[in-house]
Scaffold this active site. Structure first.
Site, mmCIF file in Angstrom:
data_model
loop_
_atom_site.group_PDB
_atom_site.id
_atom_site.type_symbol
_atom_site.label_atom_id
_atom_site.label_comp_id
_atom_site.label_asym_id
_atom_site.label_seq_id
_atom_site.Cartn_x
_atom_site.Cartn_y
_atom_site.Cartn_z
ATOM 1 N N LYS A 93 77.311 51.986 42.521
ATOM 2 C CA LYS A 93 77.840 50.894 43.330
ATOM 3 C C LYS A 93 77.931 51.347 44.774
ATOM 4 O O LYS A 93 78.244 52.504 45.061
ATOM 5 C CB LYS A 93 79.245 50.472 42.857
ATOM 6 C CG LYS A 93 79.893 49.405 43.745
ATOM 7 C CD LYS A 93 81.301 49.034 43.281
ATOM 8 C CE LYS A 93 81.907 48.010 44.235
ATOM 9 N NZ LYS A 93 83.268 47.589 43.834
ATOM 10 N N GLU A 153 94.775 43.092 48.888
ATOM 11 C CA GLU A 153 94.706 44.238 47.978
ATOM 12 C C GLU A 153 95.688 45.349 48.328
ATOM 13 O O GLU A 153 95.667 45.898 49.429
ATOM 14 C CB GLU A 153 93.281 44.808 47.963
ATOM 15 C CG GLU A 153 93.078 45.924 46.963
ATOM 16 C CD GLU A 153 91.623 46.292 46.778
ATOM 17 O OE1 GLU A 153 91.331 47.176 45.972
ATOM 18 O OE2 GLU A 153 90.765 45.689 47.464
#
Length: 410
Positions: free
Chosen positions: A149, A208
């Site tokens: 990723k 977040e």
């Protein structure tokens, strides 16, 4: 010199702290449960260069907080921003005063959404076509190697014809993102600028939480796997349900959760990791979310120690970290600075909160540099990742009075 923390208890007074924010002399941080305003500078955490500068940051902060307490500073707290990597210094200070209150509660009559009237010229960096090419490059790297990723980002450079009202912008961000982490932090003057000039501010509303610590209890809440929201309620719910079933997004989320849990385990005697993600939403995005809760094994481990150990997570960098960081440096045509770093506070007892520095901008008097990124994994489609970044820009753009009512299709 004796300095004190001024307690502000009633929740309704949180709005007063927001209105008291002044760019250049304040630090503001609002979470779903509390609001904090720090003003002035009692001491500055010194910067030490080198590859290990971020790893050594917690010990430098602990030393400065200890010195502040010895100097009769009543409740020493370090506040500020930590960058994406060690290429720029962390900006952490012990303020002169700290005021705290409960969560922000807005009176629709007394505190309406306020426009930020001005004109802007906009320059995307990179251009959308170049971003699509960058995603394609990342996918090729995954086909030929162990990279699983990589998070690729874009920026929008907005130049204004009049000075930007950061207090009003901060107000709008806080009003539209009550379940997130709204922040404004002073940044160092750019090299070559006269002290006092070239003021910069990191401002945003992150959904977040990187990590928080309260006593022996710690919490991390990584987000990974996203889809833009729709203004059509039926379509919006369909997108949310689809995100929960998306193999690509569930894989992306699992990569992040595994890495976060692995980083936290050495510090915890218990750690609860959810088996499946849940959904959280902002006004612009749906996200896959996992709340990871632990109990520390050692009371000397501070919130900043945990933040540095976790940072950067695969949610903002990729996995494996070193390979993803190298890919970002090769593909992205700009330095991230404090974007995808962390912003928050840590007190002398080790308690604190640190949010991931996303949905944000770096602002000076007449310009803003907005940032947005998307996680690229096998199965990603360049056009969808571009659409995701466009949706994430909307947090800042709508707060500025721009892009209201824009439908972003995945």
């Amino acid at each position: 010199m004796k300095t004190t923390e001024r307690a502000v208890a009633p929740q309704k007074l949180a709005a007063q702290l927001l209105e008291s924010y002044e760019a250049g002399s304040s630090f503001f941080f609002a979470s779903p449960r509390r609001t904090l305003l720090a003003q002035g500078t009692f001491a500055t955490v010194p910067h030490v260069g080198g590859a290990s500068s971020l790893e050594r940051l917690p010990e430098r902060v602990a030393a400065v907080l200890s010195e502040a307490r010895q100097a009769d500073h009543d409740i020493p707290v370090a506040v500020g921003a930590v960058p994406f990597d060690g290429s720029v210094p962390a900006q952490l200070v012990v303020p002169m005063t700290i005021q705290r209150a409960g969560p922000l509660v807005f009176d629709d009559v007394a505190m309406p959404f306020q426009g930020v009237p001005t004109r802007y010229t906009v320059q995307p960096v990179p251009e959308p076509a170049a971003y699509l090419d960058g995603v394609a490059q990342a996918l090729k790297l995954m086909e030929s190697g162990p990279l699983r990723k990589v998070v690729l980002s874009r920026s929008l450079h907005l130049s204004a014809t009049t000075p930007i009202d950061l207090q009003r912008l901060l107000h709008n961000l806080a009003r539209r993102n009550p379940s997130g982490y709204t922040f404004a932090a002073d940044l160092p003057t750019r090299p070559g600028m006269v002290p006092g000039e070239g003021r910069r501010t990191l401002i945003g509303a992150s959904p977040e939480l990187l990590v928080s610590r309260s006593g022996m209890q710690v919490l991390a809440n990584p987000l990974a796997g996203s889809i833009p929201r729709s203004m059509d309620p039926v379509e919006d719910q369909a997108r949310a349900a689809g995100l929960l079933q998306s193999p690509k997004d569930l894989h992306e989320h699992a990569v992040v959760i595994d890495a976060v849990a692995e980083a936290m385990r050495p510090f915890c005697k218990t750690l609860d990791v959810p088996a499946k993600p849940s959904l959280v939403s902002t006004q612009t995005m749906w996200h896959l979310s996992s709340r990871i809760v632990g109990e520390l094994a050692d009371p000397s481990i501070t919130s900043l120690t945990l933040a540095v150990a976790l940072h950067p997570t695969p949610a903002v960098c990729g996995y494996p970290t070193e390979l993803a960081h190298a890919a970002i440096g090769h593909i992205e045509p700009f330095e991230r600075g404090y974007y995808t770093g962390t912003v928050g506070w840590c007190d002398v007892n080790g308690d604190g909160q640190w949010a991931v520095t996303i949905r944000c901008a770096e602002a000076d008097e007449n310009s803003l540099r907005l940032f947005a990124g998307a996680g690229i994994v096998v199965g990603s489609k360049p056009e969808s990742e571009l659409a995701e970044t466009e949706a994430k820009f909307r947090t800042m753009l709508v707060a500025m009075g721009l892009s209201q009512g824009v439908e972003v299709k995945p």
